[in-house]
Write a protein that holds these residues in place. Structure first.
Motif, PDB file in Angstrom:
ATOM      1  N   ILE A  15    -109.916  99.507  31.868  1.00 30.80           N
ATOM      2  CA  ILE A  15    -110.798 100.605  31.453  1.00 30.80           C
ATOM      3  C   ILE A  15    -110.180 101.358  30.277  1.00 30.80           C
ATOM      4  N   ILE A  16    -108.882 101.632  30.365  1.00 30.09           N
ATOM      5  CA  ILE A  16    -108.231 102.372  29.274  1.00 30.09           C
ATOM      6  C   ILE A  16    -108.273 101.554  27.988  1.00 30.09           C
ATOM      7  N   ALA A  17    -108.027 100.243  28.109  1.00 28.67           N
ATOM      8  CA  ALA A  17    -108.076  99.384  26.925  1.00 28.67           C
ATOM      9  C   ALA A  17    -109.482  99.399  26.327  1.00 28.67           C
ATOM     10  N   ALA A  18    -110.486  99.366  27.205  1.00 31.42           N
ATOM     11  CA  ALA A  18    -111.868  99.352  26.718  1.00 31.42           C
ATOM     12  C   ALA A  18    -112.206 100.666  26.010  1.00 31.42           C
ATOM     13  N   ILE A  19    -111.700 101.776  26.534  1.00 38.96           N
ATOM     14  CA  ILE A  19    -111.959 103.069  25.893  1.00 38.96           C
ATOM     15  C   ILE A  19    -111.316 103.107  24.519  1.00 38.96           C
ATOM     16  N   ASP A  20    -110.072 102.610  24.438  1.00 36.19           N
ATOM     17  CA  ASP A  20    -109.383 102.577  23.139  1.00 36.19           C
ATOM     18  C   ASP A  20    -110.142 101.716  22.135  1.00 36.19           C
ATOM     19  N   ARG A  21    -110.584 100.551  22.613  1.00 35.54           N
ATOM     20  CA  ARG A  21    -111.321  99.611  21.766  1.00 35.54           C
ATOM     21  C   ARG A  21    -112.583 100.275  21.231  1.00 35.54           C
ATOM     22  N   THR A  22    -113.353 100.853  22.147  1.00 36.16           N
ATOM     23  CA  THR A  22    -114.612 101.492  21.752  1.00 36.16           C
ATOM     24  C   THR A  22    -114.337 102.688  20.847  1.00 36.16           C
ATOM     25  N   ASN A  69    -109.440 108.611  22.130  1.00 34.07           N
ATOM     26  CA  ASN A  69    -109.599 108.605  23.580  1.00 34.07           C
ATOM     27  C   ASN A  69    -109.198 109.982  24.118  1.00 34.07           C
ATOM     28  N   PRO A  70    -110.170 110.734  24.636  1.00 33.76           N
ATOM     29  CA  PRO A  70    -109.863 112.101  25.051  1.00 33.76           C
ATOM     30  C   PRO A  70    -109.287 112.187  26.459  1.00 33.76           C
ATOM     31  N   LEU A  71    -109.258 111.050  27.169  1.00 34.14           N
ATOM     32  CA  LEU A  71    -108.883 111.115  28.584  1.00 34.14           C
ATOM     33  C   LEU A  71    -107.443 110.669  28.778  1.00 34.14           C
ATOM     34  N   SER A  72    -106.744 111.387  29.625  1.00 33.63           N
ATOM     35  CA  SER A  72    -105.396 110.964  29.978  1.00 33.63           C
ATOM     36  C   SER A  72    -105.487 109.820  30.982  1.00 33.63           C
ATOM     37  N   ASP A  73    -104.415 109.033  31.070  1.00 34.45           N
ATOM     38  CA  ASP A  73    -104.391 107.955  32.046  1.00 34.45           C
ATOM     39  C   ASP A  73    -104.624 108.497  33.450  1.00 34.45           C
ATOM     40  N   LYS A  74    -104.114 109.699  33.656  1.00 34.05           N
ATOM     41  CA  LYS A  74    -104.250 110.328  34.972  1.00 34.05           C
ATOM     42  C   LYS A  74    -105.714 110.623  35.286  1.00 34.05           C
ATOM     43  N   ALA A  75    -106.435 111.078  34.249  1.00 33.66           N
ATOM     44  CA  ALA A  75    -107.849 111.399  34.456  1.00 33.66           C
ATOM     45  C   ALA A  75    -108.628 110.139  34.799  1.00 33.66           C
ATOM     46  N   VAL A  76    -108.275 109.024  34.134  1.00 29.71           N
ATOM     47  CA  VAL A  76    -108.953 107.760  34.421  1.00 29.71           C
ATOM     48  C   VAL A  76    -108.653 107.324  35.846  1.00 29.71           C
ATOM     49  N   ARG A  77    -107.374 107.464  36.228  1.00 31.97           N
ATOM     50  CA  ARG A  77    -107.015 107.046  37.580  1.00 31.97           C
ATOM     51  C   ARG A  77    -107.729 107.903  38.628  1.00 31.97           C
ATOM     52  N   ARG A  78    -107.818 109.186  38.336  1.00 32.84           N
ATOM     53  CA  ARG A  78    -108.491 110.068  39.285  1.00 32.84           C
ATOM     54  C   ARG A  78    -109.953 109.657  39.439  1.00 32.84           C
ATOM     55  N   HIS A  79    -110.575 109.305  38.312  1.00 33.66           N
ATOM     56  CA  HIS A  79    -111.973 108.889  38.388  1.00 33.66           C
ATOM     57  C   HIS A  79    -112.112 107.627  39.238  1.00 33.66           C
ATOM     58  N   ILE A  80    -111.212 106.667  39.022  1.00 32.34           N
ATOM     59  CA  ILE A  80    -111.275 105.418  39.773  1.00 32.34           C
ATOM     60  C   ILE A  80    -111.107 105.689  41.270  1.00 32.34           C
ATOM     61  N   ARG A  81    -110.221 106.612  41.575  1.00 30.52           N
ATOM     62  CA  ARG A  81    -109.943 106.885  42.993  1.00 30.52           C
ATOM     63  C   ARG A  81    -111.051 107.666  43.666  1.00 30.52           C
ATOM     64  N   GLN A  82    -111.617 108.612  42.923  1.00 27.11           N
ATOM     65  CA  GLN A  82    -112.516 109.546  43.598  1.00 27.11           C
ATOM     66  C   GLN A  82    -113.987 109.309  43.310  1.00 27.11           C
ATOM     67  N   LYS A  83    -114.291 108.823  42.111  1.00 27.37           N
ATOM     68  CA  LYS A  83    -115.703 108.746  41.742  1.00 27.37           C
ATOM     69  C   LYS A  83    -116.032 107.404  41.120  1.00 27.37           C
ATOM     70  N   LEU A  86    -118.227 107.183  34.085  1.00 29.29           N
ATOM     71  CA  LEU A  86    -117.155 108.054  33.583  1.00 29.29           C
ATOM     72  C   LEU A  86    -117.561 108.577  32.206  1.00 29.29           C
ATOM     73  N   LEU A  87    -117.703 109.878  32.091  1.00 31.32           N
ATOM     74  CA  LEU A  87    -118.082 110.473  30.810  1.00 31.32           C
ATOM     75  C   LEU A  87    -116.837 110.514  29.923  1.00 31.32           C
ATOM     76  N   VAL A  88    -116.831 109.688  28.887  1.00 31.52           N
ATOM     77  CA  VAL A  88    -115.648 109.589  28.039  1.00 31.52           C
ATOM     78  C   VAL A  88    -115.733 110.580  26.892  1.00 31.52           C
ATOM     79  N   TRP A  89    -116.804 110.457  26.107  1.00 31.88           N
ATOM     80  CA  TRP A  89    -116.960 111.398  24.992  1.00 31.88           C
ATOM     81  C   TRP A  89    -118.201 112.240  25.250  1.00 31.88           C
TER      82      TRP A  89
END
Lengths: 383, 573
Positions: B89-96, B104-118, B123-126
């Motif tokens: 997911i992080i690679a895809a965000i960087d690519r896009t 990429n406005p999201l920290s790795d932690k924010a991405v992980r939190r999204h995966i875990r909780q929602k 995932l709203l990136v931008w």
């Protein structure tokens, strides 16, 4: 030739074709739900195997089963032993067991070999009375132990009723057989009771270990018995498979969710590793509902009851034993497989004939049924 | 024989299975269906668009704008392990991000939190992307699997800073997912009013949220979704506010610290409601950043404070009309005279007059015109504490105004009991003298004083109304018409020839008013809060104003000209 067509059991043949068709669709649906693309086309391979099986079936139904038994049973038995040893030595280790040799499972093939061997030699063993019983026991016991060593408890368990019914039919030390049945029932109950005592809520760890030391089951088998006894406990762990199986079957309701529309299957709640094999009944029952389940039971009934009828109408002891053994083998598979899916018996790795995707077993069952058909077509009319 | 038994066993076996299957598939089917739904369905609360806010002439004060964001659906990035999924997911965000030209406005932690909780939610990136990024995205959409545009509504305040304290602001709703009888797994967090009208009329503006179901697989990835209930837009709200008047008021308050309320004294309609300094509520959208909030909250000039209805000020001389009414109600004639010698003594306390050498002989009207302290000290002393307090409370001081707004400061009209509780001291005559000229411990808000000005002009105390179309609620003042007339004459003199001349210059209608200069603080913080209250036209008032400016020079020179400008914009605009 006229006799062949006159005696051919069309009901048995037709129900088998219908089961092959159902199996193909069920494998298509279960395979499509899997992420790995290799399973999406599994139904084609199964169908091709069934075509091959059909050729074997028809060939065996035309051939005289008596000649096959006479000249083939020793060879078959010997081959089975060699393969069973080979699989233990060279088999690929999958899910903690050695059941696969190259592309097939010797234990499946050996079921037919053992039945052929007993059907052929049972007559001679009978003359020795109790010793005959022992000899049969050894003849069946050796491959059975090899199968248990894989380990493949399910296969071993389904062979027991098949062999027992043949021994009854062949009148090998009949009075002892009742004792055996009683002992099996007693042992089974004792094991159940012991696991219940050990696993019921509030038992201390020491007491549990002390009881289980005396139970001749492996840890994962104890777990399955425990799930059977306490299905509501630990539904995310050991009880997950049974829970999901029941959700699949139960949510199918009266008429099912439609072919290819099983939710628990496609959303992968149903354990993917076994949805195409041991738990394929769940896939089928969710999509076709109670109606479909009844239809399936009826088709299996039209397969095994004519099998027993063939035994009844046969005027050859070997033919009668063969037909009964094969029918009982198929019945045991169907009964245990469906019963375990709804928690009537503990979960055992066991395919559902024609519906599960195992190709060795499919060929084995079709060959066995071909021989039953041969018993039907070769019976002496008017005697 | 064995064959017959076998056949019976087979048939019985299948009957047993059939009966048990009936139990599972028919009798218990509903339970398994529920279990199936519970594990595979996620209920999502969808946000409803908020209603708009208009002024009395239909000027849009608060509306919604479409905001385009780029969201990522997690499902296509599913990998065997969670770590691999996250990396994918992080690679895809960087690519896009490279393609559309955004970091990429999201920290790795924010991405992980999204995966875990929602995981099952997008995932709203931008959020709120500009047109350039949008154009790039549309151009490359084919290559950007898993990404899509999501349109949301963000609050927008087209008038910028106008009436920021009145309108208030909104924030994202927090965690009341399981309010009501429906349990939701997730919520598109909708806007909730956090202050001002947005807060007070939140349930009115909010609308009814919708509901959709996500179908998730065993790992929680969304496979499909269906709308259960469409969200219903909130209702529009029209205020009594007049944006033109508001703008004029804010123009006058620019650079000052202070507040002003303009209302229609006949019906309580609030025409302008301003507090300075203010802030741009658009900066609070889409989320109030903590740096901005901290800088506003830490500002010594307290821009977040709503001074119009929440500012507590000593009324100073603007209280004198009330003292006048108290005297009249106690039977002290308006013609009673006092010679002002520039100072008034109560015991050891000396109260000075603005004109240190004294006004000479004063009566009620001239004392109002000149804002003579000794005259009103004397008048208050003669009327007595009870009369003064009762009159002040009759004019709505010391109590909430009943305005349809969250901030409605009651203020203080002190008495013996209150003083004992607050200061542990009894009520002295000096306190009475101080209160007579609007000092002592009196505290009022500009809203209360606008109401007082209006009541003096019309004879009715009205409840201020922010929302248009609300029923008028007013009470008749219990003073004889001739008493009120005397006070009005004095207030007219204030503007025609007294301290508040600037309040009526060029207005075109006759204005009545009262200046006030209250000294507060000690030492370095010593300052003057300068007041002007007014109503116009004097004969038949349609406008009542109260304005306070902190750190002013005097009511007449600082505040009266500003009020005059506001009145000109109303009557000559």
């Amino acid at each position: 030739m006229v006799r062949y067509f006159k005696n051919f059991n069309y009901l048995m043949f037709a129900s088998m074709l219908a089961l092959i068709a159902i199996g193909t669709v069920a494998i298509w649906s279960a395979g499509n739900a899997r992420s790995e693309a290799v399973f999406h086309g599994m139904w084609k391979q199964t169908l091709a195997t069934a075509m091959l099986g059909l050729v074997v079936y028809l060939a065996l139904s035309i051939a005289d089963y008596r000649k096959i038994l006479e000249y083939g049973s020793v060879a078959a038995y010997g081959t089975a032993l060699v393969l069973l040893v080979a699989v233990l030595a060279f088999g690929a280790k999958i899910y903690g067991g050695r059941r696969w040799l190259w592309f097939f499972q010797p234990s499946e093939l050996s079921k037919l070999c053992i039945i052929m061997f007993v059907a052929n030699f049972g007559r001679r063993f009978r003359e020795f009375g109790f010793l005959g019983f022992v000899l049969t026991g050894i003849a069946v016991g050796v491959p059975l132990l090899l199968i248990l060593a894989e380990p493949d408890l399910g296969t071993a368990l389904t062979l027991v009723p098949a062999v027992l019914i043949m021994m009854f039919s062949l009148r090998i030390w009949r009075k002892g057989l009742f004792v055996i049945l009683a002992v099996i029932a007693l042992c089974g109950s004792a094991v159940m009771a012991a696991v219940y005592e050990a696993e019921k809520p509030g038992v201390t760890e020491e007491r549990r270990a002390a009881i289980l030391k005396w139970v001749p089951l492996k840890a994962h088998q104890v777990k399955r018995v425990k799930v059977f006894l306490f299905p509501e406990e630990d539904i995310l762990g050991a009880g997950y498979n049974l829970r999901q199986a029941k959700i699949s079957i139960g949510s199918g309701g009266f008429s099912g969710k439609g072919i290819g529309k099983g939710e628990t299957n496609h959303l992968k709640y149903l354990p993917q590793a076994i949805s195409m094999n041991d738990f394929i009944f769940c896939v089928y029952a969710e999509e076709t509902g109670f109606i479909g389940s009844l239809a399936l039971l009826a088709l299996f009934g039209m397969l095994v009851v004519p099998g027993a009828w063939t035994a009844f109408t046969s005027n050859d002891e070997r033919g009668e034993a063969l037909a009964l053994g094969v029918s009982m083998l198929v019945f045991a598979h169907v009964y245990v497989n469906i019963a375990m899916s709804i928690g009537l018996v503990p979960i055992t790795g066991l395919p559902l004939p024609f519906i599960s995707s195992g190709r060795t077993f499919l060929l084995t069952v079709m060959a066995a049924l071909g021989m039953v058909q041969s018993v039907a077509t070769h019976r002496e009319v008017g005697k | 024989m064995t064959s017959i038994v076998s056949m019976i066993v087979f048939v019985l076996g299948f009957i047993v299975l059939g009966v048990n299957l009936k139990e599972v598939q028919i009798d218990e089917s509903a339970g398994y269906n529920y279990a199936n739904a519970r594990q595979s369905v996620r209920r999502v609360q969808t946000a409803a668009p908020r209603g708009c806010i208009y002024d009395r002439n239909g000027t849009l004060l608060a509306g919604n704008r479409k905001s385009i964001g780029i969201v990522l659906s997690t499902t296509p990035f599913q990998k065997r392990t969670w770590e691999a999924t996250q990396a994918e997911i992080i690679a895809a965000i960087d690519r896009t991000g490279k393609i559309v030209g955004l970091e990429n406005p999201l920290s790795d932690k924010a991405v992980r939190r999204h995966i875990r909780q929602k995981l099952s939610m997008p995932l709203l990136v931008w959020r709120d992307i500009d047109e350039k990024a949008l154009a790039r995205f549309c151009e490359h959409e084919q290559e950007l699997e898993g990404f899509s545009l999501a349109e949301t509504e963000e609050r927008v305040y087209p008038q910028g800073r106008l009436a920021s304290h009145l309108i208030g602001y909104v924030g994202r709703a927090e965690g009341d997912l399981n309010a009501g009888d429906v349990k939701f797994n997730f919520s598109d967090r909708e806007m909730r009013g956090r202050s001002g009208v947005e807060h007070y009329y939140d349930s009115f503006l909010r609308g009814v949220s919708g509901e959709k179901n996500l179908i998730v697989d065993a790992r929680g990835f969304t496979q499909s979704e269906s709308t259960i209930k469409v969200a219903r837009r909130g209702l529009d709200l029209t205020l009594n506010l007049d944006a033109k008047v508001q703008r004029a008021v804010e123009q006058e308050l620019k650079g000052c610290i202070g507040a002003c309320v303009v209302m229609d004294p006949r019906n309580g309609e609030v025409l302008a409601f301003a507090s300075a300094p203010d802030y741009d509520i658009n900066e609070f959208v889409p989320i109030l950043k903590s740096e901005l909030y901290d800088s506003l909250a830490g500002d010594r000039r307290k821009p977040l404070l709503n001074r119009a209805s929440g500012g507590a000020y000593a009324p100073g001389s603007t209280f004198k009309p009330i003292t006048a009414l108290a005297g009249l109600s106690m039977g002290i004639p308006a013609e009673a005279e006092l010679e002002c010698i520039g100072v008034y003594e109560v015991g050891t306390m000396k109260l000075h007059c603005a004109r240190t050498w004294g006004h000479g002989i004063e009566n009620l009207k001239t004392a109002l015109r000149d804002s003579c302290n000794p005259y009103f000290c004397n008048l208050g002393m003669e009327a007595g504490t009870n009369a003064l307090i009762t009159t002040a409370r009759t004019m709505g001081l010391g109590a909430k105004t009943g305005i349809d707004f969250g901030v409605d400061m009651a203020g203080v009209v002190p008495d013996d009991e209150w003083k004992r509780k607050q200061y542990g001291q009894k009520w002295y005559q000096g306190d009475l003298a101080q209160m007579s000229i609007g000092q002592s411990m009196l505290l009022v808000s500009p809203l209360q004083m606008a109401r007082v000005a209006g009541a003096l002009g019309t004879g009715y105390l009205v409840t201020p109304r922010i929302k248009a179309g609300e029923p008028v609620s007013r009470t008749k003042l219990p003073f004889p018409a001739k008493d009120l007339a005397k006070v009005r004459e004095g207030m007219e003199l204030v503007v025609s020839s007294g301290s508040g001349k600037a309040g009526g210059e060029g207005v075109g209608v006759k204005v009545a008013g009262k200046t006030g200069t209250a000294e507060v603080g000690k030492g370095d913080t010593r300052r003057k809060n300068t007041w002007f209250i007014a109503y116009a036209p004097a004969e038949n008032p349609t406008v009542a104003v109260a304005m306070v400016v902190e750190y002013g020079v005097s009511g007449g020179s600082t505040t009266a000209p500003k009020v005059g400008a506001v009145l000109r914009s109303i009557f000559n605009g």
